[in-house]
Design a protein around this motif. Structure first.
Motif, short mmCIF file in Angstrom:
data_model
loop_
_atom_site.label_atom_id
_atom_site.label_comp_id
_atom_site.label_asym_id
_atom_site.label_seq_id
_atom_site.Cartn_x
_atom_site.Cartn_y
_atom_site.Cartn_z
N UNK A 1 -1.12 0.19 -12.18
CA UNK A 1 -1.76 -0.84 -12.98
C UNK A 1 -0.74 -1.88 -13.45
N UNK A 2 0.43 -1.41 -13.87
CA UNK A 2 1.48 -2.33 -14.30
C UNK A 2 1.94 -3.22 -13.14
N UNK A 3 2.07 -2.65 -11.96
CA UNK A 3 2.47 -3.42 -10.79
C UNK A 3 1.40 -4.47 -10.46
N UNK A 4 0.14 -4.07 -10.53
CA UNK A 4 -0.95 -5.00 -10.28
C UNK A 4 -0.92 -6.14 -11.30
N UNK A 5 -0.72 -5.81 -12.58
CA UNK A 5 -0.62 -6.84 -13.62
C UNK A 5 0.55 -7.78 -13.35
N UNK A 6 1.69 -7.21 -12.97
CA UNK A 6 2.86 -8.02 -12.66
C UNK A 6 2.55 -9.01 -11.54
N UNK A 7 1.91 -8.52 -10.48
CA UNK A 7 1.56 -9.40 -9.36
C UNK A 7 0.63 -10.52 -9.80
N UNK A 8 -0.33 -10.19 -10.68
CA UNK A 8 -1.26 -11.21 -11.19
C UNK A 8 -0.51 -12.29 -11.95
N UNK A 9 0.40 -11.88 -12.86
CA UNK A 9 1.16 -12.84 -13.66
C UNK A 9 2.09 -13.66 -12.78
N UNK A 10 2.74 -13.03 -11.81
CA UNK A 10 3.64 -13.75 -10.91
C UNK A 10 2.87 -14.77 -10.09
N UNK A 11 1.68 -14.42 -9.66
CA UNK A 11 0.84 -15.34 -8.90
C UNK A 11 0.43 -16.53 -9.76
N UNK A 12 0.06 -16.26 -11.02
CA UNK A 12 -0.30 -17.35 -11.93
C UNK A 12 0.87 -18.30 -12.15
N UNK B 1 0.83 -1.21 0.00
CA UNK B 1 0.00 0.00 0.00
C UNK B 1 0.86 1.26 0.00
N UNK B 2 1.93 1.25 0.79
CA UNK B 2 2.83 2.41 0.82
C UNK B 2 3.53 2.59 -0.53
N UNK B 3 3.93 1.48 -1.12
CA UNK B 3 4.62 1.53 -2.41
C UNK B 3 3.70 2.03 -3.52
N UNK B 4 2.51 1.45 -3.62
CA UNK B 4 1.60 1.83 -4.71
C UNK B 4 1.09 3.26 -4.55
N UNK B 5 1.07 3.77 -3.34
CA UNK B 5 0.65 5.16 -3.13
C UNK B 5 1.62 6.13 -3.79
#
Length: 76
Positions: free
Chosen positions: A32-43, A20-24
């Motif tokens: 959005x790119x960070x969120x996408x990265x997290x999604x792909x890494x989780x997959x 939360x501190x980082x994305x702020x």
């Protein structure tokens, strides 16, 4: 169960706080790119965990089958 362990919960909360501190500090596009990265890494992690589970189960079945086969040959 893993989710009931205090260490797991505490670490999860720390990760959430840092995220939360980082994305702020990110722009909307970067967030959005960070969120996408997290999604792909989780997959990827999920696929790797599934493959590891399958390989582990296969090895367990082979070892068990071999143990029964060896036991049968000893009794003959």
């Amino acid at each position: 169960m893993l989710s009931e362990k205090k260490d797991y919960h505490d670490t999860m909360m720390l990760c959430d706080t840092v995220e939360q501190e980082f994305t702020a500090q990110l722009s909307k596009e970067q967030a959005r790119m960070f969120h996408d990265y997290k999604e792909y890494a989780t997959k990827l992690t999920t696929m790797e965990n599934a493959e590891n589970y399958i390989q582990g189960m296969a090895m367990g079945v082979r070892i068990t089958a071999e143990a029964f086969t060896l036991e049968d040959s000893k009794t003959e």
